[in-house]
Scaffold this motif. Structure first.
Motif, PDB file in Angstrom:
ATOM      1  N   GLY A  77       0.787  -1.224   0.000  1.00 55.67           N
ATOM      2  CA  GLY A  77       0.000   0.000   0.000  1.00 55.67           C
ATOM      3  C   GLY A  77       0.819   1.273   0.000  1.00 55.67           C
ATOM      4  N   GLU A  80       0.354   3.318  -3.363  1.00 55.31           N
ATOM      5  CA  GLU A  80      -1.001   3.872  -3.451  1.00 55.31           C
ATOM      6  C   GLU A  80      -1.170   5.083  -2.538  1.00 55.31           C
ATOM      7  OE1 GLU A  80      -1.215  -0.213  -5.005  1.00 55.31           O
ATOM      8  OE2 GLU A  80      -0.401   0.640  -3.168  1.00 55.31           O
ATOM      9  N   MET A  81      -0.604   5.024  -1.341  1.00 50.87           N
ATOM     10  CA  MET A  81      -0.699   6.157  -0.427  1.00 50.87           C
ATOM     11  C   MET A  81       0.089   7.353  -0.945  1.00 50.87           C
ATOM     12  SD  MET A  81      -2.742   5.305   1.975  1.00 50.87           S
ATOM     13  CE  MET A  81      -2.444   6.728   3.025  1.00 50.87           C
ATOM     14  N   SER A  84      -1.921   8.847  -3.755  1.00 52.50           N
ATOM     15  CA  SER A  84      -3.073   9.545  -3.184  1.00 52.50           C
ATOM     16  C   SER A  84      -2.665  10.902  -2.633  1.00 52.50           C
ATOM     17  CB  SER A  84      -3.703   8.686  -2.074  1.00 52.50           C
ATOM     18  OG  SER A  84      -4.783   9.355  -1.471  1.00 52.50           O
ATOM     19  N   LYS A  85      -1.521  10.957  -1.971  1.00 53.15           N
ATOM     20  CA  LYS A  85      -1.046  12.233  -1.425  1.00 53.15           C
ATOM     21  C   LYS A  85      -0.749  13.232  -2.531  1.00 53.15           C
ATOM     22  CE  LYS A  85       3.064  13.264  -0.843  1.00 53.15           C
ATOM     23  NZ  LYS A  85       4.513  13.347  -0.558  1.00 53.15           N
ATOM     24  N   LYS A 107      -8.937   9.315  -3.163  1.00 47.14           N
ATOM     25  CA  LYS A 107      -9.597   8.553  -2.106  1.00 47.14           C
ATOM     26  C   LYS A 107      -9.731   7.085  -2.481  1.00 47.14           C
ATOM     27  CE  LYS A 107     -13.814   8.489   0.711  1.00 47.14           C
ATOM     28  NZ  LYS A 107     -15.130   9.135   0.945  1.00 47.14           N
ATOM     29  N   GLU A 110      -6.774   4.754  -1.724  1.00 46.77           N
ATOM     30  CA  GLU A 110      -6.583   4.315  -0.341  1.00 46.77           C
ATOM     31  C   GLU A 110      -7.357   3.021  -0.034  1.00 46.77           C
ATOM     32  OE1 GLU A 110      -7.520   7.453   2.318  1.00 46.77           O
ATOM     33  OE2 GLU A 110      -5.760   8.666   1.787  1.00 46.77           O
ATOM     34  N   ARG A 114      -6.354  -0.080   2.763  1.00 47.95           N
ATOM     35  CA  ARG A 114      -7.452  -0.374   3.688  1.00 47.95           C
ATOM     36  C   ARG A 114      -7.866  -1.840   3.595  1.00 47.95           C
ATOM     37  NH1 ARG A 114     -11.183   2.770   6.209  1.00 47.95           N
ATOM     38  NH2 ARG A 114     -10.413   4.607   5.080  1.00 47.95           N
ATOM     39  N   LEU A 128      -4.079   3.673   8.416  1.00 48.86           N
ATOM     40  CA  LEU A 128      -4.158   4.688   7.371  1.00 48.86           C
ATOM     41  C   LEU A 128      -3.779   6.069   7.892  1.00 48.86           C
ATOM     42  CD1 LEU A 128      -7.363   3.660   5.371  1.00 48.86           C
ATOM     43  CD2 LEU A 128      -4.984   3.497   4.651  1.00 48.86           C
ATOM     44  N   ARG A 132      -0.801   8.251   6.310  1.00 50.44           N
ATOM     45  CA  ARG A 132      -0.989   9.627   5.810  1.00 50.44           C
ATOM     46  C   ARG A 132       0.016  10.582   6.445  1.00 50.44           C
ATOM     47  NH1 ARG A 132      -6.641   8.573   6.990  1.00 50.44           N
ATOM     48  NH2 ARG A 132      -7.731   7.839   5.115  1.00 50.44           N
TER      49      ARG A 132
END
Length: 204
Positions: A77, A80-81, A84-85, A107, A110, A114, A128, A132
């Motif tokens: 993950g 992906e994080m 996303s940021k 979103k 994430e 998750r 999460l 973040r």
């Protein structure tokens, strides 16, 4: 003892016949020129064997991709994080409705970490939030660590995924989403009003 056959040029350090369950297998071990191997999967039910075979196949294909494409990213993950940021930061510079689309895409990314937390039985909200925070501080390879039930630098922990796999996954997901959004109308066949004729007089 070394077993060798001159006709094929192959050799092994040990040849033995071993019984595994109800079956007997001939095992060749210590082959210096071997490029293949055989994996024997056993389980209590067929569905367990099938699931193990699928998981093993996926792992082998990922390693094969990594050997052919040397570009890798951190798994668990982490990528992906980080995406996303970056998308959330980019959305703040966009005016109009496009900002909502980019934020929704960020979103959606994430969901991967998750779901990993849910599969491992971890508290997804806590994990999460930690991810973040770390990604906001610039730790772009921080991802979920199943061993410690926390987060860790997955690039240093050798939790890698080929970049081409991630690119293909994102492309396929975008194509599927665009296909769904392009459907502007659903046509449903109404129930037929046809009524079957009643039985003829005297017949039942």
């Amino acid at each position: 003892a070394v077993v060798s056959t001159q006709s094929t040029g192959g050799q092994c350090s040990l040849f033995e016949e071993v019984q595994i369950g109800n079956d007997r297998y001939n095992l060749f071990t210590g082959c210096p020129k071997a490029k293949t191997c055989t994996l024997i999967l056993r389980g209590g039910a067929d569905q367990f064997i099938d699931e193990t075979e699928r998981s093993l196949h996926d792992a082998i294909m990922i390693v094969r991709r990594a050997l052919k494409n040397d570009s890798i990213v951190a798994g668990g993950g982490a990528i992906e994080m980080e995406l996303s940021k970056e998308l959330r930061n980019y959305a703040k510079t966009i005016h109009g409705k496009e900002q909502l689309l980019i934020t929704a895409y960020a979103k959606a990314l994430e969901i991967i970490p998750r779901q990993l937390c849910d599969n491992a039985g971890f508290d997804a909200i806590t994990i999460l939030n930690k991810l973040r925070q770390k990604h906001a501080q610039g730790a772009k390879w921080m991802g979920m660590d199943i061993s410690s039930e926390d987060i860790a630098d997955n690039f240093e922990a050798c939790v890698w995924e080929p970049s081409i796999v991630k690119r293909n996954a994102l492309t396929a997901a975008c194509d599927a989403c665009c296909t769904i959004l392009s459907i502007d109308e659903t046509v449903k066949n109404p129930n037929s009003n046809y009524k079957a004729p009643s039985a003829m007089p005297g017949m039942r």
